[in-house]
Write a protein that holds these residues in place. Structure first.
Motif, PDB file in Angstrom:
ATOM      1  N   ARG A   1     -43.987  47.425 -22.880  1.00 59.12           N
ATOM      2  CA  ARG A   1     -44.750  46.504 -22.693  1.00 59.12           C
ATOM      3  C   ARG A   1     -45.681  47.182 -22.351  1.00 59.12           C
ATOM      4  O   ARG A   1     -46.861  46.288 -22.639  1.00 59.12           O
ATOM      5  CB  ARG A   1     -44.432  45.456 -21.463  1.00 59.12           C
ATOM      6  N   SER A   2     -46.197  48.023 -21.237  1.00 61.31           N
ATOM      7  CA  SER A   2     -47.268  48.740 -21.851  1.00 61.31           C
ATOM      8  C   SER A   2     -47.983  49.440 -22.355  1.00 61.31           C
ATOM      9  O   SER A   2     -49.154  49.124 -22.423  1.00 61.31           O
ATOM     10  CB  SER A   2     -46.779  49.992 -20.659  1.00 61.31           C
TER      11      SER A   2
ATOM     12  N   HIS B   1     -48.203  48.029 -14.318  1.00 70.22           N
ATOM     13  CA  HIS B   1     -46.333  48.202 -14.774  1.00 70.22           C
ATOM     14  C   HIS B   1     -45.634  49.105 -13.539  1.00 70.22           C
ATOM     15  O   HIS B   1     -44.900  49.565 -14.230  1.00 70.22           O
ATOM     16  CB  HIS B   1     -46.339  49.157 -15.694  1.00 70.22           C
TER      17      HIS B   1
ATOM     18  N   VAL C   1     -53.020  50.534 -16.955  1.00 67.69           N
ATOM     19  CA  VAL C   1     -51.709  49.840 -17.751  1.00 67.69           C
ATOM     20  C   VAL C   1     -50.990  50.588 -16.213  1.00 67.69           C
ATOM     21  O   VAL C   1     -49.726  49.948 -16.105  1.00 67.69           O
ATOM     22  CB  VAL C   1     -51.920  50.668 -18.978  1.00 67.69           C
TER      23      VAL C   1
ATOM     24  N   THR D   1     -40.133  47.915 -19.610  1.00 68.02           N
ATOM     25  CA  THR D   1     -41.763  48.447 -19.212  1.00 68.02           C
ATOM     26  C   THR D   1     -42.400  49.501 -19.887  1.00 68.02           C
ATOM     27  O   THR D   1     -43.237  48.759 -19.927  1.00 68.02           O
ATOM     28  CB  THR D   1     -41.009  48.762 -17.579  1.00 68.02           C
TER      29      THR D   1
ATOM     30  N   TYR E   1     -47.083  57.707 -14.610  1.00 68.27           N
ATOM     31  CA  TYR E   1     -46.493  56.599 -15.569  1.00 68.27           C
ATOM     32  C   TYR E   1     -46.380  58.061 -17.028  1.00 68.27           C
ATOM     33  O   TYR E   1     -45.527  57.594 -18.124  1.00 68.27           O
ATOM     34  CB  TYR E   1     -48.343  56.185 -15.936  1.00 68.27           C
TER      35      TYR E   1
ATOM     36  N   SER F   1     -50.710  46.784 -23.496  1.00 62.05           N
ATOM     37  CA  SER F   1     -51.977  46.995 -22.427  1.00 62.05           C
ATOM     38  C   SER F   1     -52.669  48.012 -22.938  1.00 62.05           C
ATOM     39  O   SER F   1     -54.307  47.977 -22.995  1.00 62.05           O
ATOM     40  CB  SER F   1     -51.886  46.847 -21.682  1.00 62.05           C
TER      41      SER F   1
ATOM     42  N   ASN G   1     -43.719  40.225 -14.631  1.00 55.54           N
ATOM     43  CA  ASN G   1     -44.016  40.763 -13.107  1.00 55.54           C
ATOM     44  C   ASN G   1     -42.814  42.502 -13.099  1.00 55.54           C
ATOM     45  O   ASN G   1     -42.656  42.540 -12.356  1.00 55.54           O
ATOM     46  CB  ASN G   1     -44.651  41.002 -12.462  1.00 55.54           C
ATOM     47  N   PRO G   2     -43.743  43.395 -14.521  1.00 52.33           N
ATOM     48  CA  PRO G   2     -42.372  44.925 -14.788  1.00 52.33           C
ATOM     49  C   PRO G   2     -42.728  45.734 -13.147  1.00 52.33           C
ATOM     50  O   PRO G   2     -43.748  45.846 -13.026  1.00 52.33           O
ATOM     51  CB  PRO G   2     -42.610  45.491 -15.525  1.00 52.33           C
ATOM     52  N   PRO G   3     -42.030  46.551 -12.741  1.00 55.04           N
ATOM     53  CA  PRO G   3     -40.717  47.014 -12.913  1.00 55.04           C
ATOM     54  C   PRO G   3     -39.856  46.065 -13.200  1.00 55.04           C
ATOM     55  O   PRO G   3     -40.021  45.226 -11.862  1.00 55.04           O
ATOM     56  CB  PRO G   3     -40.558  48.785 -11.968  1.00 55.04           C
TER      57      PRO G   3
END
Length: 268
Positions: free
Chosen positions: A60-61, A78, A74, A57, A86, A64, A18-20
């Motif tokens: 990986r986003s 994140h 997303v 982070t 973002y 998604s 589970n980022p960040p």
């Protein structure tokens, strides 16, 4: 960097679903101070740890996004406070928008770089020895430097030597910034008072040091520092605590392949 330490860092990041990513938590898990951890990671990989965590982070986003989730979902998942935040971070990191990535565009920097680069290290380990110095004072011109912008050090030294001749003994002093672990404060300094406006007095306390001797041009100093922070220190049972510095003898020529620089690392 000692392989086990680098592995521990990457494994801890990889297992965090589970980022960040939180630097304080990571430092506690690894058992290093934030400052030492950031310096060791940069020395081994050539990338700032906070930058790496941010890129991890965002990378990986991207999975998604490709899976069809909305940009807003997303972003929130994140750790971003808004879709706009973002969007800005994604564009700054990868050079394309989240929407463009969803449409099939890609960028090479979405791939996480290899974590070890032998070219960052010197060909042979530098000579090293232990010593203890009494407290002393310096006067320096300083700047806050990011691990992602070491060119700022070159600019600082160029400005410094516009006023201070190379015929004088000089020091390069590094101090941690506790509230900004992705940066450090660096001073180009001299051991005598000066009338130059803007020089700040620096107090170096009595301290035990591990001293490393860099031989070669100034262009190779970063490789020696990478060895110290990325290989030697992680392999030793010592604690780094205090202010570290480099000592440049009078008339030091940064282009001389036979030039020598002493690097003092405060240890307990």
């Amino acid at each position: 960097m000692k392989a086990s330490l680098l592995k521990d860092i990457l494994l801890a990041l990889d297992q965090k679903l589970n980022p960040p990513y939180d630097l304080d938590t990571l430092a506690n898990e690894i058992g290093y101070s934030k400052y030492h951890l950031c310096r060791a990671f940069h020395a081994a990989t050539g990338e700032g740890l906070i930058t790496y965590m941010r890129r991890l982070t965002l990378s990986r986003s991207a999975a998604s996004l490709r899976a069809g989730r909305s940009v807003l979902d997303v972003a929130v998942a994140h750790g971003y406070q808004s879709q706009e935040a973002y969007h800005r971070a994604f564009v700054k990191m990868f050079g394309l928008t989240p929407a463009a990535f969803q449409r099939g565009q890609a960028h090479h920097s979405l791939w996480l770089k290899r974590s070890w680069n032998e070219k960052l290290m010197p060909i042979a380990p530098p000579e090293t020895y232990s010593t203890e110095l009494e407290a002393f004072s310096l006067w320096g011109m300083g700047s806050d430097v990011s691990y992602d912008d070491f060119d700022a050090l070159i600019t600082l030294w160029e400005n410094f030597h516009q006023h201070i001749p190379r015929s004088r003994e000089t020091f390069g002093v590094t101090a941690p910034l506790p509230d900004e672990p992705n940066k450090f404060r660096y001073y180009a300094a001299i051991p005598q008072p000066s009338d130059l406006i803007g020089l700040k007095p620096l107090s170096i306390p009595k301290q035990k040091y591990q001293v490393f001797l860099h031989r070669g041009t100034a262009a190779g100093i970063m490789q020696t520092l990478n060895y110290i922070w990325g290989t030697w220190l992680p392999s030793q049972r010592v604690t780094v605590a205090g202010i570290d510095f480099e000592r440049y003898a009078a008339n030091y020529d940064p282009s001389d392949p036979k030039g020598e620089v002493e690097m003092y690392i405060p240890v307990k």
